[in-house]
Design a protein around this motif. Structure first.
Motif: not given
Length: 101
Positions: A40, A43-44, A47, A63, A66, A79
């Protein structure tokens, strides 16, 4: 922001940011198989880089990851939406190297 507006964001042009996104791509692979608790965070970060500096081929990886996390939380609509954004990035950049075999 609509899907079209998102896909029309500026392209990432800073080579150091693009290199960081490529590095994140490698980290995604390693963390997925070894330390998923860090996924996570990656991903953060990737992004945020996409939203702050523009989209690039590697944004599709962020993405799609994510989308995977949203699926784990059983957010099927979210999703699917994020997955379609990822596919849109792949198509926009003709990023054949990131298409699953």
């Amino acid at each position: 922001m609509s899907d079209t507006e998102f896909l029309n964001l500026k392209e990432m042009s800073d080579s150091s940011k693009i290199s960081a996104m490529k590095f994140f791509h490698l980290l995604f692979l390693y963390t997925f198989y070894s330390k998923q608790c860090y996924l996570p965070t990656l991903i953060i970060q990737s992004t945020q880089m996409t939203l702050n500096y523009g989209i690039c081929k590697e944004s599709s990886i962020a993405f799609s990851a994510c989308s995977y996390v949203l699926l784990e939380f059983q957010d099927f609509k979210g999703s699917e939406h994020v997955g379609r954004l990822s596919l849109g990035i792949l198509e926009k950049f003709k990023a054949q190297e990131y298409i699953s075999q």
